[in-house]
Motif scaffolding. Structure first.
Motif, PDB file in Angstrom:
ATOM      1  N   LEU A 144       0.675  -1.161   0.211  1.00 17.86           N
ATOM      2  CA  LEU A 144      -0.031  -0.219   0.004  1.00 17.86           C
ATOM      3  C   LEU A 144       0.977   1.429  -0.143  1.00 17.86           C
ATOM      4  N   PHE A 145       1.834   1.243   0.848  1.00 18.55           N
ATOM      5  CA  PHE A 145       2.438   2.371   1.125  1.00 18.55           C
ATOM      6  C   PHE A 145       3.587   2.665  -0.040  1.00 18.55           C
ATOM      7  N   ALA A 146       3.947   1.495  -0.541  1.00 17.63           N
ATOM      8  CA  ALA A 146       5.214   1.538  -1.675  1.00 17.63           C
ATOM      9  C   ALA A 146       4.333   2.265  -3.015  1.00 17.63           C
ATOM     10  N   ILE A 147       3.043   1.668  -3.305  1.00 20.87           N
ATOM     11  CA  ILE A 147       2.434   2.025  -4.304  1.00 20.87           C
ATOM     12  C   ILE A 147       2.014   3.589  -4.320  1.00 20.87           C
ATOM     13  N   LEU A 148       1.674   3.990  -3.058  1.00 18.65           N
ATOM     14  CA  LEU A 148       1.255   5.419  -2.656  1.00 18.65           C
ATOM     15  C   LEU A 148       2.501   6.064  -2.858  1.00 18.65           C
ATOM     16  N   ALA A 149       3.491   5.667  -2.649  1.00 18.81           N
ATOM     17  CA  ALA A 149       4.829   6.544  -3.033  1.00 18.81           C
ATOM     18  C   ALA A 149       5.137   6.728  -4.443  1.00 18.81           C
ATOM     19  N   VAL A 150       4.959   5.951  -5.225  1.00 16.42           N
ATOM     20  CA  VAL A 150       4.943   6.047  -6.647  1.00 16.42           C
ATOM     21  C   VAL A 150       3.751   7.099  -7.064  1.00 16.42           C
ATOM     22  N   ALA A 151       2.601   6.818  -6.596  1.00 15.64           N
ATOM     23  CA  ALA A 151       1.539   7.512  -6.907  1.00 15.64           C
ATOM     24  C   ALA A 151       1.799   9.126  -6.682  1.00 15.64           C
ATOM     25  N   LEU A 152       2.157   9.322  -5.356  1.00 16.70           N
ATOM     26  CA  LEU A 152       2.661  10.733  -5.054  1.00 16.70           C
ATOM     27  C   LEU A 152       3.819  11.374  -5.789  1.00 16.70           C
ATOM     28  N   SER A 153       4.395  10.491  -6.146  1.00 20.31           N
ATOM     29  CA  SER A 153       5.951  11.031  -6.633  1.00 20.31           C
ATOM     30  C   SER A 153       5.437  11.866  -8.068  1.00 20.31           C
ATOM     31  N   GLY A 154       4.118  11.592  -8.615  1.00 20.48           N
ATOM     32  CA  GLY A 154       3.644  12.436  -9.742  1.00 20.48           C
ATOM     33  C   GLY A 154       3.329  13.813  -9.487  1.00 20.48           C
ATOM     34  N   ILE A 155       3.069  14.019  -8.111  1.00 22.59           N
ATOM     35  CA  ILE A 155       2.757  15.356  -7.872  1.00 22.59           C
ATOM     36  C   ILE A 155       3.844  16.283  -7.137  1.00 22.59           C
ATOM     37  N   THR A 156       4.871  15.540  -7.010  1.00 21.43           N
ATOM     38  CA  THR A 156       6.106  16.031  -6.533  1.00 21.43           C
ATOM     39  C   THR A 156       6.731  16.651  -7.373  1.00 21.43           C
ATOM     40  N   PRO A 157       7.162  17.958  -7.285  1.00 16.38           N
ATOM     41  CA  PRO A 157       8.181  18.831  -8.554  1.00 16.38           C
ATOM     42  C   PRO A 157       9.320  18.393  -8.230  1.00 16.38           C
ATOM     43  N   SER A 158       9.983  17.969  -7.277  1.00 11.80           N
ATOM     44  CA  SER A 158      11.235  17.877  -7.304  1.00 11.80           C
ATOM     45  C   SER A 158      11.699  16.913  -6.160  1.00 11.80           C
ATOM     46  N   ALA A 159      12.849  16.563  -6.086  1.00  6.48           N
ATOM     47  CA  ALA A 159      13.301  15.938  -4.677  1.00  6.48           C
ATOM     48  C   ALA A 159      13.372  16.908  -3.434  1.00  6.48           C
ATOM     49  N   GLU A 160      13.848  17.953  -3.691  1.00  6.63           N
ATOM     50  CA  GLU A 160      13.933  18.986  -2.815  1.00  6.63           C
ATOM     51  C   GLU A 160      12.451  19.332  -2.285  1.00  6.63           C
ATOM     52  N   SER A 161      11.511  19.419  -2.917  1.00  2.82           N
ATOM     53  CA  SER A 161      10.222  19.560  -2.600  1.00  2.82           C
ATOM     54  C   SER A 161       9.579  18.202  -1.958  1.00  2.82           C
ATOM     55  N   ARG A 221      -1.432   5.119 -11.499  1.00  2.00           N
ATOM     56  CA  ARG A 221      -1.772   5.049 -13.248  1.00  2.00           C
ATOM     57  C   ARG A 221      -1.840   6.624 -13.703  1.00  2.00           C
ATOM     58  N   ARG A 222      -2.477   7.093 -13.044  1.00  2.00           N
ATOM     59  CA  ARG A 222      -3.063   8.538 -13.426  1.00  2.00           C
ATOM     60  C   ARG A 222      -1.834   9.644 -13.244  1.00  2.00           C
ATOM     61  N   LEU A 223      -1.147   9.503 -12.104  1.00  2.00           N
ATOM     62  CA  LEU A 223      -0.244  10.653 -11.828  1.00  2.00           C
ATOM     63  C   LEU A 223       1.233  10.372 -12.351  1.00  2.00           C
ATOM     64  N   PHE A 224       1.610   8.946 -12.365  1.00  2.00           N
ATOM     65  CA  PHE A 224       2.931   8.889 -12.401  1.00  2.00           C
ATOM     66  C   PHE A 224       3.485   9.208 -13.485  1.00  2.00           C
ATOM     67  N   ARG A 225       4.791   9.813 -13.499  1.00  2.00           N
ATOM     68  CA  ARG A 225       5.570  10.324 -14.596  1.00  2.00           C
ATOM     69  C   ARG A 225       6.814   9.585 -14.861  1.00  2.00           C
ATOM     70  N   TRP A 226       7.378   9.454 -16.039  1.00  2.00           N
ATOM     71  CA  TRP A 226       8.663   8.739 -16.130  1.00  2.00           C
ATOM     72  C   TRP A 226       9.788  10.185 -16.391  1.00  2.00           C
ATOM     73  N   GLU A 227       9.336  11.181 -16.709  1.00  2.00           N
ATOM     74  CA  GLU A 227      10.226  12.349 -17.058  1.00  2.00           C
ATOM     75  C   GLU A 227      10.104  13.397 -15.957  1.00  2.00           C
ATOM     76  N   PRO A 228      10.852  14.205 -15.577  1.00  2.00           N
ATOM     77  CA  PRO A 228      10.751  15.441 -14.732  1.00  2.00           C
ATOM     78  C   PRO A 228       9.480  16.239 -15.038  1.00  2.00           C
ATOM     79  N   ARG A 229       9.004  16.817 -14.140  1.00  2.00           N
ATOM     80  CA  ARG A 229       7.787  17.791 -14.061  1.00  2.00           C
ATOM     81  C   ARG A 229       8.055  19.288 -14.618  1.00  2.00           C
ATOM     82  N   HIS A 230       9.801  19.441 -14.269  1.00  2.00           N
ATOM     83  CA  HIS A 230       9.961  20.834 -14.553  1.00  2.00           C
ATOM     84  C   HIS A 230      10.743  20.884 -15.730  1.00  2.00           C
ATOM     85  N   GLY A 231      11.105  22.017 -16.194  1.00  2.00           N
ATOM     86  CA  GLY A 231      11.857  22.124 -17.469  1.00  2.00           C
ATOM     87  C   GLY A 231      11.192  21.475 -18.651  1.00  2.00           C
TER      88      GLY A 231
END
Length: 286
Positions: A164-181, A276-286
């Motif tokens: 549950l928490f591993a999949i949630l981490a992958v999902a929420l990475s999609g709305i996380t702009p960068s490692a710093e945030s 499935r909706r949020l995850f991105r393979w590429e950076p959100r910025h730039g």
């Protein structure tokens, strides 16, 4: 011509010999090394639950809750809390690999996407198992807790909570702009799970109007069922002043845990849909 084509011809079958387990193993070993080399991830992902447990549980050794030693009760709660610290490190790791274009490059190779995450999840899961041994040993040796009454239910709950928490981490990475945030996303999850999921104290100690929602948070049913499986008692309604909870046999233990397991499954399914909706393979910025 033949001298050029022969090495190429040999290299293609060589690549085909690599199987899914081999790719997953490579990602596991990489994630394992990165985890232990990073002091921040080692502290948060491994030491934090252990140290917090020593500080919080030790003073409770002379108290009892629900018919079990309160220090052991808290220690099993911190086993559930290891899933949250694992979530934080997975979130940081996925976002960092995405921003460094590691995920994008891997996506462009023959490495299956499932093997990429299986390796990362496997490394995180191995750390959780080490923490379970440390915290479980503390509960038994120092606080006098019995060995788990239902090891199968305990392992099933731990595995379900981890996924549950591993999949949630992958999902929420999609709305996380960068490692710093990433701490902006991880910190609220950590605090809510720490103080509103029964890790340290029973949920009955919270205001009455918060108890219902708290029971349905992702970590609360995990902690509740881990305690039921470990002590063989029907946890979930205990309080500091309540009498000892009745002991349950294996069948009634599973019956008691059924609702909590369904909540865990529902959260896992929701996290998968969100991923499935949020995850991105590429950076959100730039």
């Amino acid at each position: 011509m033949s001298t050029l084509t022969t090495p190429l011809a040999l290299s293609v079958p060589a690549r085909k010999e690599l199987s899914w387990p081999a790719y997953a193993r490579g990602q596991f070993l990489l994630s394992w090394r990165v985890f232990w080399r990073n002091r921040r991830s080692t502290f948060i992902g491994f030491l934090l639950p252990v140290l917090l447990n020593l500080v919080i549980a030790a003073p409770l050794r002379d108290k009892e809750i629900g018919g079990v030693n309160a220090a052991a009760y808290s220690t099993i709660g911190f086993i559930g809390f290891t899933l949250v610290t694992s979530f934080i490190n997975l979130l940081n790791g996925v976002v960092a690999r995405r921003d460094d274009l590691v995920l994008k490059r891997l996506r462009g190779t023959e490495v299956p996407a499932t093997a990429i995450f299986a390796g990362q999840f496997g490394a995180a899961g191995a750390v959780v198992l080490l923490q379970v041994l440390v915290l479980g040993g503390t509960a038994v040796v120092w606080f006098g807790a019995p060995l788990p009454a239902d090891p199968l239910l305990f392992l099933l709950t731990l595995t379900g909570g981890f996924l549950l928490f591993a999949i949630l981490a992958v999902a929420l990475s999609g709305i996380t702009p960068s490692a710093e945030s990433a701490p902006m996303i991880a910190t609220p999850v950590l605090l809510i799970c720490m103080f509103a999921s029964g890790v340290v104290a029973p949920l009955s100690s919270m205001p009455h109007w918060l108890q219902g929602p708290a029971h349905n948070l992702p970590l609360a049913p995990v902690v509740e069922t881990l305690r039921t499986a470990w002590f063989g008692r029907g946890f979930g309604t205990e309080s500091w002043s309540s009498a000892a909870l009745p002991e349950l046999d294996l069948v009634h233990g599973w019956q008691h845990a059924a609702t909590a397991l369904l909540i865990i499954a529902a959260w896992t399914a929701g996290a998968a849909v969100l991923g499935r909706r949020l995850f991105r393979w590429e950076p959100r910025h730039g």
